[in-house]
Design an enzyme around this catalytic site. Structure first.
Site, PDB file in Angstrom:
ATOM      1  N   ASP A 169       0.804  -1.227   0.000  1.00  0.00           N
ATOM      2  CA  ASP A 169       0.000   0.000   0.000  1.00  0.00           C
ATOM      3  C   ASP A 169       0.836   1.275   0.000  1.00  0.00           C
ATOM      4  O   ASP A 169       0.420   2.306   0.530  1.00  0.00           O
ATOM      5  CB  ASP A 169      -0.975   0.016   1.208  1.00  0.00           C
ATOM      6  N   LYS A 216       1.795   2.153  -5.145  1.00  0.00           N
ATOM      7  CA  LYS A 216       2.340   1.601  -6.401  1.00  0.00           C
ATOM      8  C   LYS A 216       1.415   1.896  -7.588  1.00  0.00           C
ATOM      9  O   LYS A 216       1.872   2.288  -8.662  1.00  0.00           O
ATOM     10  CB  LYS A 216       2.551   0.074  -6.262  1.00  0.00           C
ATOM     11  N   LYS A 228      -0.749   4.279  -8.095  1.00  0.00           N
ATOM     12  CA  LYS A 228      -0.678   5.674  -8.540  1.00  0.00           C
ATOM     13  C   LYS A 228       0.549   5.895  -9.415  1.00  0.00           C
ATOM     14  O   LYS A 228       0.460   6.500 -10.489  1.00  0.00           O
ATOM     15  CB  LYS A 228      -0.626   6.622  -7.324  1.00  0.00           C
ATOM     16  N   GLY A 260      -4.543  -4.221  -3.801  1.00  0.00           N
ATOM     17  CA  GLY A 260      -5.515  -3.167  -4.104  1.00  0.00           C
ATOM     18  C   GLY A 260      -4.718  -1.945  -4.493  1.00  0.00           C
ATOM     19  O   GLY A 260      -4.074  -1.334  -3.645  1.00  0.00           O
ATOM     20  N   HIS A 261      -4.690  -1.633  -5.774  1.00  0.00           N
ATOM     21  CA  HIS A 261      -3.868  -0.527  -6.279  1.00  0.00           C
ATOM     22  C   HIS A 261      -4.781   0.619  -6.708  1.00  0.00           C
ATOM     23  O   HIS A 261      -5.576   0.471  -7.634  1.00  0.00           O
ATOM     24  CB  HIS A 261      -2.990  -0.997  -7.442  1.00  0.00           C
ATOM     25  N   THR A 262      -4.638   1.763  -6.028  1.00  0.00           N
ATOM     26  CA  THR A 262      -5.557   2.889  -6.254  1.00  0.00           C
ATOM     27  C   THR A 262      -4.972   3.902  -7.226  1.00  0.00           C
ATOM     28  O   THR A 262      -3.806   4.279  -7.103  1.00  0.00           O
ATOM     29  CB  THR A 262      -5.843   3.600  -4.914  1.00  0.00           C
ATOM     30  N   GLN A 292       1.990  -6.073  -3.192  1.00  0.00           N
ATOM     31  CA  GLN A 292       2.430  -6.193  -1.799  1.00  0.00           C
ATOM     32  C   GLN A 292       3.723  -5.376  -1.591  1.00  0.00           C
ATOM     33  O   GLN A 292       3.919  -4.396  -2.271  1.00  0.00           O
ATOM     34  CB  GLN A 292       2.617  -7.666  -1.384  1.00  0.00           C
ATOM     35  N   THR A 343      -8.404  -3.191  -0.303  1.00  0.00           N
ATOM     36  CA  THR A 343      -9.032  -4.464  -0.652  1.00  0.00           C
ATOM     37  C   THR A 343     -10.026  -4.891   0.415  1.00  0.00           C
ATOM     38  O   THR A 343     -11.104  -5.383   0.113  1.00  0.00           O
ATOM     39  CB  THR A 343      -7.950  -5.545  -0.848  1.00  0.00           C
ATOM     40  N   LYS A 356       3.205  10.026  -0.198  1.00  0.00           N
ATOM     41  CA  LYS A 356       2.357  10.517   0.893  1.00  0.00           C
ATOM     42  C   LYS A 356       3.063  11.475   1.844  1.00  0.00           C
ATOM     43  O   LYS A 356       2.796  11.476   3.054  1.00  0.00           O
ATOM     44  CB  LYS A 356       1.729   9.328   1.632  1.00  0.00           C
ATOM     45  N   ASP A 364       2.591  14.500   2.027  1.00  0.00           N
ATOM     46  CA  ASP A 364       1.578  15.440   2.527  1.00  0.00           C
ATOM     47  C   ASP A 364       0.923  14.984   3.823  1.00  0.00           C
ATOM     48  O   ASP A 364       0.428  15.806   4.598  1.00  0.00           O
ATOM     49  CB  ASP A 364       0.491  15.647   1.457  1.00  0.00           C
TER      50      ASP A 364
HETATM   51  P1  GDP Z   1      -0.733   0.333  -3.540  1.00  0.00           P
HETATM   52  O1  GDP Z   1      -1.322  -0.942  -3.070  1.00  0.00           O
HETATM   53  O2  GDP Z   1       0.747   0.409  -3.310  1.00  0.00           O
HETATM   54  O3  GDP Z   1      -1.085   0.661  -4.958  1.00  0.00           O
HETATM   55  O4  GDP Z   1      -1.361   1.482  -2.642  1.00  0.00           O
HETATM   56  P2  GDP Z   1      -2.931   1.622  -2.234  1.00  0.00           P
HETATM   57  O5  GDP Z   1      -3.675   2.118  -3.395  1.00  0.00           O
HETATM   58  O6  GDP Z   1      -3.414   0.399  -1.563  1.00  0.00           O
HETATM   59  O7  GDP Z   1      -2.830   2.695  -1.087  1.00  0.00           O
HETATM   60  C1  GDP Z   1      -2.306   3.962  -1.290  1.00  0.00           C
HETATM   61  C2  GDP Z   1      -3.372   4.994  -0.923  1.00  0.00           C
HETATM   62  O8  GDP Z   1      -2.776   6.265  -0.809  1.00  0.00           O
HETATM   63  C3  GDP Z   1      -4.436   5.150  -1.993  1.00  0.00           C
HETATM   64  O9  GDP Z   1      -5.647   5.495  -1.385  1.00  0.00           O
HETATM   65  C4  GDP Z   1      -3.920   6.296  -2.848  1.00  0.00           C
HETATM   66  O10 GDP Z   1      -4.953   6.995  -3.505  1.00  0.00           O
HETATM   67  C5  GDP Z   1      -3.281   7.161  -1.783  1.00  0.00           C
HETATM   68  N1  GDP Z   1      -2.116   7.937  -2.214  1.00  0.00           N
HETATM   69  C6  GDP Z   1      -1.146   7.634  -3.110  1.00  0.00           C
HETATM   70  N2  GDP Z   1      -0.198   8.579  -3.119  1.00  0.00           N
HETATM   71  C7  GDP Z   1      -0.564   9.501  -2.224  1.00  0.00           C
HETATM   72  C8  GDP Z   1       0.018  10.723  -1.748  1.00  0.00           C
HETATM   73  O11 GDP Z   1       1.097  11.145  -2.147  1.00  0.00           O
HETATM   74  N3  GDP Z   1      -0.670  11.408  -0.774  1.00  0.00           N
HETATM   75  C9  GDP Z   1      -1.857  10.973  -0.280  1.00  0.00           C
HETATM   76  N4  GDP Z   1      -2.443  11.692   0.672  1.00  0.00           N
HETATM   77  N5  GDP Z   1      -2.429   9.833  -0.692  1.00  0.00           N
HETATM   78  C10 GDP Z   1      -1.790   9.112  -1.632  1.00  0.00           C
HETATM   79  P1  IMO Z   2      -0.878  -4.164  -2.259  1.00  0.00           P
HETATM   80  O1  IMO Z   2      -0.422  -4.713  -3.572  1.00  0.00           O
HETATM   81  C1  IMO Z   2      -0.977  -4.582   2.077  1.00  0.00           C
HETATM   82  C2  IMO Z   2      -1.062  -8.634   3.702  1.00  0.00           C
HETATM   83  C3  IMO Z   2      -2.320  -9.080   4.407  1.00  0.00           C
HETATM   84  C4  IMO Z   2      -1.727 -10.060   5.403  1.00  0.00           C
HETATM   85  C5  IMO Z   2      -0.618 -10.729   4.597  1.00  0.00           C
HETATM   86  C6  IMO Z   2      -1.017 -12.035   3.936  1.00  0.00           C
HETATM   87  O2  IMO Z   2      -2.174  -3.451  -2.322  1.00  0.00           O
HETATM   88  O3  IMO Z   2       0.207  -3.375  -1.611  1.00  0.00           O
HETATM   89  P2  IMO Z   2      -2.576 -12.738   1.917  1.00  0.00           P
HETATM   90  O4  IMO Z   2      -3.960 -12.313   1.549  1.00  0.00           O
HETATM   91  O5  IMO Z   2      -1.552 -12.422   0.894  1.00  0.00           O
HETATM   92  O6  IMO Z   2      -2.524 -14.151   2.378  1.00  0.00           O
HETATM   93  O7  IMO Z   2      -2.225 -11.867   3.215  1.00  0.00           O
HETATM   94  O8  IMO Z   2      -0.251  -9.795   3.582  1.00  0.00           O
HETATM   95  N1  IMO Z   2      -1.276  -8.137   2.325  1.00  0.00           N
HETATM   96  C7  IMO Z   2      -1.204  -6.839   1.989  1.00  0.00           C
HETATM   97  N2  IMO Z   2      -1.013  -5.747   2.741  1.00  0.00           N
HETATM   98  N3  IMO Z   2      -1.067  -4.461   0.743  1.00  0.00           N
HETATM   99  C8  IMO Z   2      -1.220  -5.545  -0.033  1.00  0.00           C
HETATM  100  O9  IMO Z   2      -1.190  -5.498  -1.388  1.00  0.00           O
HETATM  101  C9  IMO Z   2      -1.340  -6.814   0.589  1.00  0.00           C
HETATM  102  N4  IMO Z   2      -1.539  -8.073   0.135  1.00  0.00           N
HETATM  103  C10 IMO Z   2      -1.478  -8.861   1.197  1.00  0.00           C
HETATM  104  O10 IMO Z   2      -2.955  -8.010   5.040  1.00  0.00           O
HETATM  105  O11 IMO Z   2      -1.132  -9.370   6.472  1.00  0.00           O
HETATM  106 MG    MG Z   3      -2.868  -1.599  -1.836  1.00  0.00          MG
END
Ligand code: GDP
Ligand code: IMO
Ligand code: MG
Length: 423
Positions: free
Chosen positions: A13, A16, A18, A40-42, A223, A299, A330, A332
């Site tokens: 999270d 990635k 973005k 879960g990639h936002t 991850q 997710t 992040k 900010d």
């Molecule tokens: P990923 O799994 O690595 O793609 O990341 P996620 O999407 O799960 O989580 C990142 C969260 O931070 C999402 O809600 C994005 O919209 C948000 N995000 C990404 N970059 C920034 C940033 O620079 N600042 C803020 N405030 N939010 C961000």
């Molecule tokens: P992205 O790609 C954050 C964590 C789960 C749990 C452990 C094992 O969005 O960064 P699993 O479902 O793989 O058996 O869970 O890994 N986990 C994540 N945490 N971001 C993710 O993906 C994750 N995918 C799995 O919360 O601790």
């Molecule tokens: Mg994510």
């Protein structure tokens, strides 16, 4: 031509999705190499917020070919929902999305097994997303999994039933109810029919041919390195190789073909699920970070645990991945703090100070030793260049570069595409 890799250096999270979307116009191909619907990639652009789980984050750029590689575990039900969700964007997914026939399929009983195994662990549970990831990779390594190419074969039903029979034995060992299975299977086979109409290929040839033709490829990690099956905080990890090496096996690209390795990290740390987190904050500061960063899982919606940046952990991730450029996300979110802390070392229970994630350290309660830095304590909302950064943010970046010995080439100051500052 070499393939660039983008991956998370913490516990996932990091942002990635973005950044893949931001960088995508520089590439012809974006390829996922591991993980599955646990990700879960936002992405945010033009006032739209969209979360992708299995589809690569280049999908919103019409000129990009998006590949789901052989290292991925794929849930057909989730994929169908994801593709349906793209409907409003008029994306030509039959042209822009291809899937490796060697990717592994998540079947309904994998999800039941995930739940059964978590339940049996009680308070030692991993905190899995319950998407069936662990049991599916178990079957892959155990040489009994179904692969995408199998759905096209005449004996798919037979192969499926053999695997389900094996799973049912384990589920009965766990005494796990099967009442949901019938409905899950109905959805699964409906999704499989749809799946057959997608572009299923031998993606290793496409990837290597593209490199031979000097095309640019970006491999998108899911991850983070601290969730890696070998180097993460085992057993509180995911079941795939989340590091640069995983991009080689997950796409069929030789190690000598890896170019830039972009390591993404948040300006602080978060973790969702169980397991060690030395800098975790249990106080109001942690609460404020979660609120300001909107730290809730993309997710599962679970609140993410929050804490200060952990340099020993970051150095470890940089080392095992061969990171060539750092992207700090992040920034900010730290606007709200007058003072920032960064962990530079750990103190062991015997008083010794250490900055390595040795086997022992990963398995004991360590106390973080912090360096305090002055916060910038102002909004970054309208900042569009490095020159406009407040002095304290520039100092934060310089301090980290000095410690990590890798340049920070990008700083993200908000979730939208445009809130991205390149240096
Ligand atoms: P990923 O799994 O690595 O793609 O990341 P996620 O999407 O799960 O989580 C990142 C969260 O931070 C999402 O809600 C994005 O919209 C948000 N995000 C990404 N970059 C920034 C940033 O620079 N600042 C803020 N405030 N939010 C961000
Ligand atoms: P992205 O790609 C954050 C964590 C789960 C749990 C452990 C094992 O969005 O960064 P699993 O479902 O793989 O058996 O869970 O890994 N986990 C994540 N945490 N971001 C993710 O993906 C994750 N995918 C799995 O919360 O601790
Ligand atoms: Mg994510």
């Amino acid at each position: 031509m070499k393939m660039d890799v983008l991956l998370g250096l913490q516990w996932g999270d990091e942002g990635k999705g973005k950044i893949v979307d931001v960088l995508a116009p520089d590439y012809q191909i974006v390829a996922r190499f591991q993980g599955g619907p646990n990700a879960g990639h936002t992405l945010e652009f033009d006032g739209i917020k969209h979360v992708l789980h299995q589809i690569p984050s280049g999908i919103f750029r019409s000129q990009i070919l998006n590949i789901i590689g052989n290292g991925v575990v794929l849930d057909p039900i989730v994929l169908k929902k994801e593709i349906d969700g793209l409907g409003k964007f008029s994306i030509d997914y039959r042209k822009n999305l291809v899937i490796s026939k060697k990717a592994t399929i998540i079947i309904p009983t994998h999800k039941l097994l995930d739940a059964a195994m978590e339940q049996s662990k009680g308070d030692k549970k991993i905190g899995s997303t319950l998407k069936g990831i662990g049991p599916t990779y178990q079957d892959k390594i155990g040489r009994s999994a179904l692969r995408v190419g199998d759905i096209l074969s005449e004996d798919f039903q037979e192969k499926y039933q053999t695997l389900v029979a094996k799973h049912k034995t384990t589920l009965s060992f766990y005494n796990y109810p099967l009442d949901q299975l019938e409905e899950m299977e109905r959805q699964f086979f409906e999704a499989v029919e749809f799946f057959k109409t997608l572009n299923l290929i031998d993606s290793e040839y496409v990837v290597n041919q593209a490199l031979a033709e000097e095309k640019r490829i970006l491999a998108e990690g899911a991850q983070g390195s601290l969730l890696d099956i070998d180097f993460g905080s085992y057993p509180f990890v995911t079941s795939s190789s989340t590091m640069t090496a995983g991009a080689c096996t997950g796409l069929g690209v030789a190690p000598s073909r890896i170019g830039e390795v972009f390591g993404i990290f948040k300006a602080y740390c978060t973790r969702v699920g169980s397991g060690p987190f030395p800098t975790e904050l249990f106080d109001q500061t942690g609460e404020d970070m979660r609120k300001e960063g909107n730290e809730f899982g993309s997710t599962t919606g679970r609140p993410r645990r929050c804490g200060w940046l952990d340099l020993p952990a970051l150095k470890y991730s940089i080392m095992i991945n061969g990171v060539t450029q750092l992207f700090m996300m992040k920034a900010d979110v730290l606007n709200i703090f007058e003072e920032l802390e960064v962990c530079t070392q750990y103190e062991l229970p015997n008083g010794a100070k250490i900055d390595q994630l040795s086997f022992e350290v990963s398995n004991m309660d360590v106390k973080p030793i912090y360096k305090k830095l002055k916060g910038w304590n102002c909004s970054l909302k309208d900042v569009r260049s490095y020159e406009e950064f407040p002095k304290e943010l520039k100092e934060y970046v310089s301090f980290l570069e000095e410690e990590l010995q890798v340049p920070i080439k990008l700083v993200s100051v908000g979730p939208d595409r445009v809130q991205t500052i390149l240096r």
